[in-house]
Design a protein around this motif. Structure first.
Motif, mmCIF file in Angstrom:
data_model
loop_
_atom_site.group_PDB
_atom_site.id
_atom_site.type_symbol
_atom_site.label_atom_id
_atom_site.label_comp_id
_atom_site.label_asym_id
_atom_site.label_seq_id
_atom_site.Cartn_x
_atom_site.Cartn_y
_atom_site.Cartn_z
ATOM 1 N N LEU A 35 -12.870 18.323 66.123
ATOM 2 C CA LEU A 35 -14.185 18.652 66.666
ATOM 3 C C LEU A 35 -14.780 19.914 66.046
ATOM 4 C CD1 LEU A 35 -13.547 17.783 70.408
ATOM 5 C CD2 LEU A 35 -15.136 16.629 68.875
ATOM 6 N N TYR A 91 -8.979 18.436 69.095
ATOM 7 C CA TYR A 91 -9.822 19.635 69.130
ATOM 8 C C TYR A 91 -10.042 20.201 67.732
ATOM 9 C CZ TYR A 91 -9.408 19.613 74.212
ATOM 10 O OH TYR A 91 -9.466 19.268 75.539
ATOM 11 N N TYR A 94 -14.708 15.328 75.108
ATOM 12 C CA TYR A 94 -15.206 15.422 73.740
ATOM 13 C C TYR A 94 -16.385 16.375 73.659
ATOM 14 C CZ TYR A 94 -12.328 11.584 72.032
ATOM 15 O OH TYR A 94 -11.274 10.812 71.645
ATOM 16 N N ALA A 128 -16.193 11.962 66.645
ATOM 17 C CA ALA A 128 -14.777 12.108 66.981
ATOM 18 C C ALA A 128 -14.325 11.044 67.974
ATOM 19 C CB ALA A 128 -14.518 13.501 67.552
ATOM 20 N N SER A 129 -15.219 10.672 68.895
ATOM 21 C CA SER A 129 -14.837 9.671 69.895
ATOM 22 C C SER A 129 -14.607 8.305 69.273
ATOM 23 C CB SER A 129 -15.919 9.574 70.974
ATOM 24 O OG SER A 129 -17.113 9.024 70.460
ATOM 25 N N ARG A 161 -16.299 19.835 71.649
ATOM 26 C CA ARG A 161 -17.251 20.086 70.561
ATOM 27 C C ARG A 161 -18.037 21.365 70.820
ATOM 28 N NH1 ARG A 161 -18.512 20.061 65.324
ATOM 29 N NH2 ARG A 161 -20.751 19.762 64.967
ATOM 30 N N SER A 206 -18.969 15.718 64.868
ATOM 31 C CA SER A 206 -19.627 15.710 66.170
ATOM 32 C C SER A 206 -18.751 15.046 67.228
ATOM 33 C CB SER A 206 -20.954 14.962 66.075
ATOM 34 O OG SER A 206 -20.730 13.580 65.858
ATOM 35 N N ALA A 207 -19.123 15.268 68.484
ATOM 36 C CA ALA A 207 -18.395 14.642 69.589
ATOM 37 C C ALA A 207 -18.468 13.128 69.494
ATOM 38 C CB ALA A 207 -18.969 15.129 70.922
ATOM 39 N N SER A 215 -23.726 12.938 74.448
ATOM 40 C CA SER A 215 -24.003 13.890 73.374
ATOM 41 C C SER A 215 -25.493 13.992 73.101
ATOM 42 C CB SER A 215 -23.275 13.474 72.092
ATOM 43 O OG SER A 215 -21.886 13.519 72.260
#
Length: 258
Positions: A85, A82, A22, A93-94, A26, A89-90, A228
């Motif tokens: 992203l 992807y 991730y 998205a997670s 990102r 943000s990472a 992150s």
């Protein structure tokens, strides 16, 4: 170590590896890398590595199942991930593993009367599609274990997933991947979060079961958010810290119940 315990350990290894994916995704998306080009390049490299890990298994049938798994777990999941992203943000998205990202957008609109931006909505929609692809993959992957070991299955799934992306490959923009940094990162996500982590996950699903392996997925936002904050300097709020603690507690309780 008993089978279920080893399966959970391998699932944890996969989740930690995917958390770094991730961050890399990102970083590269914000650097102008085409999500489709990243997906194609990643598995063009990951597929030979997966075959090497499986000691180059021969084909033993199950083409329809393998093709569906490649479409869901390789082509669909990675392109949607992807792409998301690019917009979110990472850490956000997670959160697809618990579908918290779209819920966050909805609550933000309801409680603060703030309409989420188009980018946030698009990123959340793509995260939902990634969720559906990965959930179906995890449930269905055990069906091919009548024909293949987990490592062998991953090799053929990776190949067929890469082939599923190939009609779109000509439309991808690969120029941003040609820098030394981006090229090195593609090799990393192809080998570690790619071939190794996917193979470990398939083995985890076989040794434990889809539900037990999936019960560890809420750890991904925890790990991704922490990384992150350190590596991408994405802020970590007190509320996020509380959420991370609750996620860890929830995973512990879920495993205790099983």
């Amino acid at each position: 170590m008993k089978g279920r315990g080893l399966g959970l350990l391998l699932a944890t290894v996969s989740i930690v590896s995917w958390s770094t994916n991730y961050l890399v995704g990102r970083y590269m998306a914000s650097g102008g890398v085409d999500p489709l080009a990243l997906s194609v390049a990643r598995f063009a490299l990951a597929t030979p590595a997966a075959f090497a890990l499986a000691r180059f298994p021969r084909y033993r049938g199950g083409l329809a199942h393998l093709a569906a798994l490649g479409l869901l777990g390789v082509a669909g999941f990675n392109i949607f991930l992807y792409s998301s992203l690019v917009y979110i943000s990472a850490a956000a998205a997670s959160l697809f593993v618990v579908l918290a990202s779209p819920a966050t957008q909805l609550l933000q609109a309801m409680l603060h009367r703030e309409a989420p931006g188009r980018g946030a909505l698009l990123g959340s929609a793509l995260a939902i599609l990634a969720t559906l692809s990965w959930s179906l993959y995890t449930v269905l992957v055990r069906r091919v274990y009548n024909f293949y070991t987990p490592a062998e299955a991953m090799a053929w799934i990776s190949l067929l997933g890469t082939l599923a992306m190939s009609p779109l490959a000509a439309y991808a923009d690969y120029h941003a991947l040609l820098t030394h940094t981006h090229a090195a990162l593609v090799v990393y996500i192809a080998l570690i979060p790619g071939a190794v982590a996917y193979t470990a996950w398939n083995t985890a699903v076989k040794l434990a079961d889809p539900q037990s392996a999936a019960s560890l997925l809420p750890l991904m936002p925890v790990i991704t958010t922490a990384l992150s904050a350190v590596l991408l300097h994405e802020g970590l709020s007190p509320l996020q810290t509380v959420g991370m603690a609750l996620a860890i507690a929830g995973v512990y309780m879920a495993l205790r119940v099983k």
